[in-house]
Motif scaffolding. Structure first.
Motif, mmCIF file in Angstrom:
data_model
loop_
_atom_site.group_PDB
_atom_site.id
_atom_site.type_symbol
_atom_site.label_atom_id
_atom_site.label_comp_id
_atom_site.label_asym_id
_atom_site.label_seq_id
_atom_site.Cartn_x
_atom_site.Cartn_y
_atom_site.Cartn_z
ATOM 1 N N GLU A 41 5.617 -6.148 46.410
ATOM 2 C CA GLU A 41 4.292 -5.957 45.819
ATOM 3 C C GLU A 41 4.354 -5.892 44.305
ATOM 4 N N VAL A 42 5.412 -5.295 43.765
ATOM 5 C CA VAL A 42 5.556 -5.232 42.310
ATOM 6 C C VAL A 42 5.682 -6.631 41.726
ATOM 7 N N LEU A 43 6.534 -7.460 42.340
ATOM 8 C CA LEU A 43 6.712 -8.837 41.861
ATOM 9 C C LEU A 43 5.424 -9.633 41.981
ATOM 10 N N TRP A 44 4.728 -9.465 43.117
ATOM 11 C CA TRP A 44 3.469 -10.177 43.327
ATOM 12 C C TRP A 44 2.431 -9.765 42.291
ATOM 13 N N ALA A 45 2.296 -8.462 42.061
ATOM 14 C CA ALA A 45 1.304 -7.977 41.100
ATOM 15 C C ALA A 45 1.621 -8.470 39.693
ATOM 16 N N LEU A 46 2.897 -8.429 39.302
ATOM 17 C CA LEU A 46 3.283 -8.917 37.975
ATOM 18 C C LEU A 46 3.003 -10.409 37.838
ATOM 19 N N GLY A 47 3.317 -11.171 38.894
ATOM 20 C CA GLY A 47 3.057 -12.607 38.855
ATOM 21 C C GLY A 47 1.580 -12.915 38.687
ATOM 22 N N VAL A 48 0.745 -12.227 39.458
ATOM 23 C CA VAL A 48 -0.704 -12.457 39.366
ATOM 24 C C VAL A 48 -1.224 -12.045 37.994
ATOM 25 N N ALA A 77 -6.276 -5.214 42.744
ATOM 26 C CA ALA A 77 -6.293 -3.754 42.909
ATOM 27 C C ALA A 77 -6.655 -3.365 44.334
ATOM 28 N N LEU A 78 -7.658 -4.024 44.909
ATOM 29 C CA LEU A 78 -8.103 -3.674 46.258
ATOM 30 C C LEU A 78 -7.042 -3.968 47.310
ATOM 31 N N ALA A 79 -6.259 -5.017 47.092
ATOM 32 C CA ALA A 79 -5.254 -5.419 48.084
ATOM 33 C C ALA A 79 -3.947 -4.660 47.934
ATOM 34 N N SER A 80 -3.840 -3.782 46.946
ATOM 35 C CA SER A 80 -2.583 -3.098 46.677
ATOM 36 C C SER A 80 -2.291 -2.004 47.700
ATOM 37 N N THR A 81 -1.024 -1.698 47.863
ATOM 38 C CA THR A 81 -0.612 -0.633 48.781
ATOM 39 C C THR A 81 -1.157 0.738 48.369
ATOM 40 N N PRO A 82 -1.172 1.090 47.063
ATOM 41 C CA PRO A 82 -1.765 2.380 46.694
ATOM 42 C C PRO A 82 -3.215 2.518 47.155
ATOM 43 N N MET A 83 -3.994 1.437 47.083
ATOM 44 C CA MET A 83 -5.375 1.509 47.552
ATOM 45 C C MET A 83 -5.422 1.732 49.058
ATOM 46 N N LEU A 84 -4.577 1.022 49.806
ATOM 47 C CA LEU A 84 -4.520 1.207 51.253
ATOM 48 C C LEU A 84 -4.088 2.626 51.609
ATOM 49 N N ASN A 85 -3.106 3.143 50.885
ATOM 50 C CA ASN A 85 -2.655 4.510 51.138
ATOM 51 C C ASN A 85 -3.755 5.519 50.849
ATOM 52 N N LEU A 86 -4.508 5.283 49.776
ATOM 53 C CA LEU A 86 -5.609 6.187 49.437
ATOM 54 C C LEU A 86 -6.662 6.201 50.532
ATOM 55 N N LEU A 87 -7.050 5.015 51.002
ATOM 56 C CA LEU A 87 -8.058 4.935 52.048
ATOM 57 C C LEU A 87 -7.561 5.550 53.349
ATOM 58 N N SER A 88 -6.301 5.311 53.660
ATOM 59 C CA SER A 88 -5.738 5.888 54.885
ATOM 60 C C SER A 88 -5.736 7.410 54.829
ATOM 61 N N SER A 89 -5.513 7.948 53.626
ATOM 62 C CA SER A 89 -5.490 9.410 53.494
ATOM 63 C C SER A 89 -6.876 10.021 53.669
#
Length: 204
Positions: A41-48, A77-89
């Motif tokens: 995810e870090v590589l993908w986010a940096l690339g985008v 931002a919406l597709a990121s793991t931190p966002m998914l973790n936030l919603l799951s919490s």
């Protein structure tokens, strides 16, 4: 080589390499190597980010136009793991009532996935319409989105018909394959942008 072509070459090659690396990490980061999955995810986010913002304005795949750039970054931002973790919490735990917990999850996550899908569609369409990439390659993200959707739908239908016919991991490799194709295309366009007389004249 003009400065604009230099900016395109730097942006597209670097961003494309990062996308390819993110796909490769996603393919191999399983089982005992699952601890490396965060690197994908870090590589993908940096690339985008590099492709959208550009290492110089001419390199931006959105031309740094405010609406297109904002929508693509919002999708990131919406597709990121931190966002998914936030919603799951935010999903409440209801001990002794799994149905209610499942309903709560659906009430929160289904609208999220619907919004994410719409934002993703808007992002790829805006990249196409902005036309900052050489034609017809500005529509490559849209092609990959449609192709990935068709492939996923076909695999899911086959899986429902025969659960053993399609290994589960293949379903998760479809998006990674699309990312890899986009990364390879970005690298190729970047190399050609540094060699041709006019980057806008790049053909298929």
């Amino acid at each position: 080589m003009t400065d604009e072509r230099r900016q395109r070459r730097r942006t597209w090659v670097v961003g494309g390499i990062l996308l390819v690396l993110s796909a490769v990490v996603g393919f191999v980061a399983r089982f005992e190597l699952s601890s490396f999955s965060g690197a994908r995810e870090v590589l993908w986010a940096l690339g985008v980010l590099i492709l959208v913002i550009g290492l110089g304005r001419a390199g931006s795949i959105t031309g740094r136009r405010p609406i297109a750039t904002t929508v693509v970054l919002l999708q990131l931002a919406l597709a990121s793991t931190p966002m998914l973790n936030l919603l799951s919490s935010l999903t409440p735990e209801i001990p002794g009532n799994p149905n209610a917990e499942e309903d709560a999850w659906g009430a929160l996550m289904l609208p999220y996935y619907a919004v994410l899908f719409l934002i993703t569609v808007a992002a790829v369409l805006l990249i196409g319409f902005v036309d900052a990439l050489p034609r017809p390659w500005s529509w490559a993200p849209a092609w990959v989105l449609v192709g990935s959707g068709i492939a996923m739908a076909a695999l899911i239908m086959v899986t429902f018909a025969d659960a053993a016919a399609v290994p589960r991991r293949i379903l998760f490799e479809v998006p990674g394959t699309g990312v890899m194709l986009l990364g390879i295309l970005a690298v190729v366009l970047g190399i050609r942008a540094g060699r041709t007389e006019d980057a806008d004249a790049l053909g298929p």
